[in-house]
Design an enzyme around this catalytic site. Structure first.
Site, mmCIF file in Angstrom:
data_model
loop_
_atom_site.group_PDB
_atom_site.id
_atom_site.type_symbol
_atom_site.label_atom_id
_atom_site.label_comp_id
_atom_site.label_asym_id
_atom_site.label_seq_id
_atom_site.Cartn_x
_atom_site.Cartn_y
_atom_site.Cartn_z
ATOM 1 N N HIS A 73 68.357 38.352 58.286
ATOM 2 C CA HIS A 73 68.301 39.359 57.213
ATOM 3 C C HIS A 73 68.626 38.736 55.851
ATOM 4 C CE1 HIS A 73 68.889 43.556 55.645
ATOM 5 N NE2 HIS A 73 69.658 42.911 54.796
ATOM 6 N N GLU A 74 69.781 38.098 55.795
ATOM 7 C CA GLU A 74 70.184 37.510 54.503
ATOM 8 C C GLU A 74 69.244 36.366 54.126
ATOM 9 O OE1 GLU A 74 72.287 39.204 52.774
ATOM 10 O OE2 GLU A 74 72.936 40.462 54.456
ATOM 11 N N GLU A 80 65.320 44.753 50.083
ATOM 12 C CA GLU A 80 65.560 45.118 51.486
ATOM 13 C C GLU A 80 64.278 45.017 52.313
ATOM 14 O OE1 GLU A 80 68.244 45.555 53.313
ATOM 15 O OE2 GLU A 80 69.412 45.058 51.535
ATOM 16 N N HIS A 131 66.472 37.906 52.219
ATOM 17 C CA HIS A 131 66.865 38.173 50.818
ATOM 18 C C HIS A 131 66.807 36.878 50.006
ATOM 19 C CE1 HIS A 131 68.214 42.313 50.854
ATOM 20 N NE2 HIS A 131 69.073 42.120 51.831
HETATM 21 ZN ZN ZN Z 1 70.165 43.544 52.878
#
Ligand code: ZN
Length: 501
Positions: free
Chosen positions: A264-265, A294, A268
């Site tokens: 997830h990160e 997101e 980003h």
């Molecule tokens: Zn996030």
């Protein structure tokens, strides 16, 4: 004119340096800082935030923006110069309405509140952090009131994360989504749950980190311009295009937590690393909105990272890291395990199907507190009640209830909707990527991510903040925000997993 632009860029670069120092202090606060540093750190960050704000609202910046109007028009909306001037003006017009004294006060309150929450959560002590949370909500209202004429006090706050978005529009999208999502949730949760005991086995932390990092490297995260550290709540912090860091946390009895948070990160961070360097030191650097941000993290975490093609290729490798824990677990069982839908208390650990219900609840609470319909002291009970009615599970304590998310306790109010908007946009973008390159699915099955990563760089990453979320959606998909592709994704994937078709 060129001189004025140079002068503006010089000032923006200085501001970005101050911003970077503040953000690095914030990173350090969560990653390295000894507890004794907390009190003064809050003041240090408040001072820098105030200096940055004062410098930005300097009359000279206003004059430069005025002088640069012809250049902005001449170069055009999509040009580098046009984007830098437009974004600076948008931010400037907001910043002049907010006194620097407020910025310092808010920054200090946020640091103090974060520091108390860090101790209050494990101690399950809402009362201890309640006055700080009250202050954060009061400050949010105070901030909103610098922008009179809003439809809802949450609007000016939302605008900082999702430009142009309003609470009323979010309510509309959420109610539409809810109508589609709840029947899916209900039909899944009415089934006899399958038990996945391997998910609860002990997976050594160093192996979890090693696997997660090797995957995001293949996705395209550049460790030469980033690093991963441990923090209580995973986050991404970029100080420049050349330095975008991520954090995670490890639970040895829940291996999927660190792994998916790293994906997830990493998503980003790849977004920020992919910004065109021409935007370095300007407000155009970074991602366009937190919703789009997101969409990029969720793409790698869920759409890729929880997909069958991805695991067909990577499961044997994961087994090499955890030969005992996964010895008798088939790929199919593993896939069902990491995609199981269940009633759960913690948003960040929630499955893709129930996740949005967690978000909707937080958004509704923010609206209600700012509207004066709900008092901060009523939040813990309201939280438990709503969890019970929405997800069918009641938190036994506040640690796993109202205290679980860092956001409100670090002054971030008006943010939660970004996660769901991100899910929605993610499917819209991914459908467009697949339409342009149908080979992407097969490539993921071979552990190749270049086609997708390059498409994202070209269509989304490089532009940073140049376009608004809506403009990006229109440019890439030809559509406005719509839940159709997202619901299609959920219904197809979970329809197969739970025989709903
Ligand atoms: Zn996030």
């Amino acid at each position: 004119m060129q001189e004025a632009y140079k002068e503006l860029k010089f000032r923006l670069a200085e501001l970005s340096h101050i911003g970077a120092a503040t953000s690095l202090m914030g990173w350090d606060q969560q990653v390295n800082m000894p507890p004794g540093g907390a009190e003064v750190r809050g003041k240090q960050m408040a001072t820098l935030a105030k200096i940055g704000h004062e410098k930005f609202i300097d009359k000279k910046v206003g004059e430069l923006l005025e002088q640069l109007k012809p250049m902005e028009e001449e170069k055009g909306y999509e040009s580098v110069e046009g984007s830098v001037i437009r974004l600076t003006r948008r931010n400037y017009n907001k910043a002049v309405k907010v006194p620097p004294e407020f910025t310092a006060r808010a920054q200090k309150a946020e640091s103090e509140s974060f520091d108390v929450w860090i101790k209050a959560r494990p101690a399950n002590d809402f009362k201890r952090v309640q006055p700080y949370l009250q202050t954060n909500f009061d400050l949010s209202k105070e901030y909103a009131d610098f922008f009179p004429g809003y439809e809802h006090p949450l609007d000016p706050l939302i605008d900082g994360y999702e430009y142009g978005m309003k609470a009323a529009k979010i309510r509309e999208i959420f109610s539409e989504l809810r109508k589609e999502l709840v029947p899916v949730v209900e039909s899944i949760l009415s089934q006899e749950p399958e038990y996945f005991s391997f998910m609860k086995k002990i997976f050594p932390g160093d192996q979890q980190i090693a696997f997660g990092e090797s995957i995001i490297k293949e996705f395209g995260y550049d460790f030469n311009r980033g690093r991963q550290d441990m923090a209580p709540h995973p986050f991404t912090q970029g100080t420049s295009i050349g330095d975008v860091r991520i954090t995670t946390r490890v639970h040895e009895d829940n291996f999927s937590s660190a792994m998916f948070s790293t994906f997830h990160e990493g998503g980003h961070a790849m977004y920020e690393q992919g910004c065109d360097t021409v935007f370095e030191g300007t407000p155009v650097r970074g991602g366009t909105s937190l919703g789009v941000h997101e969409s990029q993290s969720r793409l790698w975490e869920n759409v890729i990272g929880r997909s069958m093609p991805f695991w067909k290729h990577n499961y044997p490798r994961l087994k090499q890291h955890f030969p005992e824990q996964l010895a008798d677990i088939s790929l199919d069982k593993f896939y069902r395990g990491i995609n199981r839908v269940e009633r759960s208390l913690i948003r960040v650990e929630a499955d893709e199907v129930t996740y949005n219900l967690h978000v909707m609840m937080r958004f509704a609470f923010e609206c209600d507190v700012l509207d004066g319909k709900l008092a901060v002291e009523e939040l813990p009970e309201a939280w438990k009640d709503r969890m019970e009615s929405d997800i069918g599970i009641r938190p036994a304590d506040d640690k796993d209830g109202v205290l679980q998310d860092i956001h409100w306790y670090s002054g971030i109010i008006g943010y939660f909707q970004c996660y769901t908007l991100g899910n929605i946009m993610c499917s819209q973008f991914y459908d467009a990527a697949l339409k342009a390159h149908p080979e992407i699915t097969d490539e993921i099955g071979q552990g190749k991510y270049d086609t997708l990563h390059n498409w994202l760089k070209e269509k989304i990453y490089q532009h940073g903040h140049r376009y608004t979320a809506n403009e990006l959606l229109k440019n890439i998909t030809g559509d406005e925000l719509t839940i159709k592709p997202y619901m299609n994704y959920i219904k197809t994937k979970y329809g197969e997993l739970y025989d709903l078709l």
